[in-house]
Design an enzyme around this catalytic site. Structure first.
Site, PDB file in Angstrom:
ATOM      1  N   GLY A  95       0.803  -1.212   0.000  1.00  0.00           N
ATOM      2  CA  GLY A  95       0.000   0.000   0.000  1.00  0.00           C
ATOM      3  C   GLY A  95       0.838   1.263   0.000  1.00  0.00           C
ATOM      4  O   GLY A  95       0.427   2.283   0.565  1.00  0.00           O
ATOM      5  N   SER A 176       4.566  -5.704  -2.576  1.00  0.00           N
ATOM      6  CA  SER A 176       4.727  -4.280  -2.839  1.00  0.00           C
ATOM      7  C   SER A 176       5.486  -3.624  -1.678  1.00  0.00           C
ATOM      8  O   SER A 176       6.594  -4.041  -1.354  1.00  0.00           O
ATOM      9  CB  SER A 176       3.355  -3.642  -3.080  1.00  0.00           C
ATOM     10  OG  SER A 176       3.481  -2.325  -3.567  1.00  0.00           O
TER      11      SER A 176
END
Length: 495
Positions: A95, A176
């Site tokens: 995120g 991520s």
């Protein structure tokens, strides 16, 4: 149906049993005051009901559902009937270091099909987790998010056996921003002996932020809030005001960062004493099997955002700085000449520069030091937005990893709905999940004949698509041109 009470170091917890899997949500692993290190939660004696996800970490769009004092919780999925300690997947969400949470990842399907124990965690985000204020009088405020993740890992080490997990068989993983966290965490002396393998999906090209950049961000945020002369006052700023100031600073700073993001783990010399690449190169993790993965069209999501994400401009600038304008033009021409019919050559060049090549470089460092490493690329387009319109872009592998076949799951924090999977989705997702679970259990994602490990001179790249297959990474016109330009740049640097 409620489970029986399970003891933990803080007190007993109750979960729910669903389809043969015990689920414990919102289990506190720590508490923290703003800009202070996490500490163990206050102990309890009566069984604590843990059947609902804990509070979100404060983040844009969810400040009304957040609780900064008690957001440090984790979630556990464990098969109800086990006859041996099970391997553990410890997952750190992504995120961009500013959004997300463990509630977006329901591990029930993976737990049942492992069998394995699945753990997802929350950690502090944005300024609360990454604003470096220890040089501005707030002594504890450095790498707080990394310290949060370490505290969660310590909690798992101390407690996971009570849930049927093997504390000596923990796989550290993330996607991520979570992959950057996992890589940083894996290289820390504080994490040594607390995990035995690592899986990083779609880690950005730069997994670590410089102390100088972090200091610049902190100084600008304090100036934005008019608190340069009284930095300690930031601890009492209302969350909406704090996050609005950070957003304004972030918009001005994004183009000046290596990764186009403002926050990230910081090379502060204390919590993170060394650059993770150097730790890998020195062979300090050679006994840790490592799987590095990415998606084929990683950059498409960021290229299609409005306006295009800062990392687009930053990546092109970095390539031009490294190889000159002429080198950039040669690369652009090569990608146009070799593009697939459905490929955007500009996106492909940027994806290679920012995502694929840095991951391959990490794999080379680990392999050269004697470590076992596997490299993969996810080429399948899930029948779910944004992938239907953007292809196998950032997060496509993650959507399939957490799917409950035959359906994709809802992502409440991202506000993305799930939905039914196509036969192709099910085929690729089942293969991907099986490889991850095999890696968690054995340290190998597949038998050597089907997926050889990445080694010096032999660089197999596993492609998750239809069919699953292996291609050589170190061949082709694109690879050859990158190698030529890189070698020329190195020669000029030492001349």
């Amino acid at each position: 149906m409620l489970t029986g009470a399970v003891p933990t170091t803080s007190g007993p917890v109750l979960g729910a049993e669903q389809a043969g899997v015990r689920v414990f949500k919102g289990v506190p692993f720590a508490v923290a005051r703003r800009f202070a290190k996490a500490t163990p939660p206050r102990a309890w004696t009566e069984p604590r009901r843990c059947t609902d996800y804990g509070a979100y970490a404060p983040q844009p769009g969810h400040l009304d559902h957040a609780d900064e004092d008690s957001c440090l919780s984790l979630n556990i999925w464990a098969p109800a009937a086990v006859d041996r300690p099970l391997p553990v997947l410890f997952f750190i969400h992504g995120g961009a270091f500013v959004t997300g949470g463990g509630a977006d990842y329901d591990g029930g399907f993976l737990a049942a099909h492992g069998p394995a124990v699945i753990v997802t965690i929350n950690y502090r985000l944005g300024p609360l987790g990454f604003l470096q204020l220890h040089r501005h009088g707030l002594d504890e405020a450095n790498n707080l998010a990394v310290s949060d993740a370490l505290a969660a890992l310590d909690w798992v080490r101390a407690n996971i056996a009570s849930f049927g997990g093997d504390p000596d068989a923990v796989t550290l993983s993330g996607q991520s921003a979570g992959a950057s966290m996992a890589i940083a965490l894996a290289t820390l002396p504080q994490a040594k002996g607390k995990f035995i393998r690592a899986l990083a999906l779609s880690a950005p090209g730069r997994t670590i932020t410089s102390a100088d950049h972090a200091d610049e961000v902190a100084a600008r945020v304090l100036a934005e809030l008019e608190m340069v002369r009284d930095p300690a006052a930031i601890a009492a700023v209302p969350l909406p005001q704090l996050f609005a100031a950070v957003e304004r600073v972030g918009r001005r700073l994004a183009d000046e960062t290596d990764g186009g993001t403002v926050f990230g783990p910081v090379l502060d010399g204390t919590v993170i004493p060394r650059e993770p690449r150097d730790v890998l190169a020195d062979g300090e993790l050679r006994d840790i099997p490592l799987w590095l993965g990415s998606c084929r069209d990683e950059m498409m999501m960021f290229l299609k955002s409005t306006p295009p994400a800062a990392m687009i401009r930053v990546t092109e600038q970095q390539v031009r700085a490294a190889f000159g304008d002429a080198g950039w033009e040669r690369l652009a021409a090569c990608y146009r000449a070799t593009a697939r019919a459905d490929e955007d050559p500009y996106e492909a060049l940027l994806s290679d520069a920012f995502w694929h090549r840095p991951m391959a470089d990490l794999a080379r460092l680990h392999a050269a030091a004697g470590g076992a490493v596997w490299l993969s690329r996810f080429d399948h387009r899930p029948a779910l937005e944004p992938f239907l319109s953007q292809g196998p872009t950032h997060g496509a592998d993650n959507a399939c990893l957490w799917a409950h076949l035959p359906d994709f799951i809802d992502r409440p924090i991202l506000r993305r709905k799930g939905g039914p999977m196509t036969p192709a989705d099910i085929d690729v997702a089942a293969r991907f999940q099986a490889s991850v679970l095999r890696f968690v259990a054995t340290g190998m994602p597949d038998v050597a004949e089907a997926w050889p490990r990445f080694e010096p001179g032999k660089e197999p790249l596993a492609i998750f698509g239809q069919p699953f297959h292996i291609v050589p990474l170190n061949q082709g016109k694109r690879f050859g041109l990158w190698a030529e330009l890189t070698e020329r740049s190195h020669r000029e640097a030492v001349a």
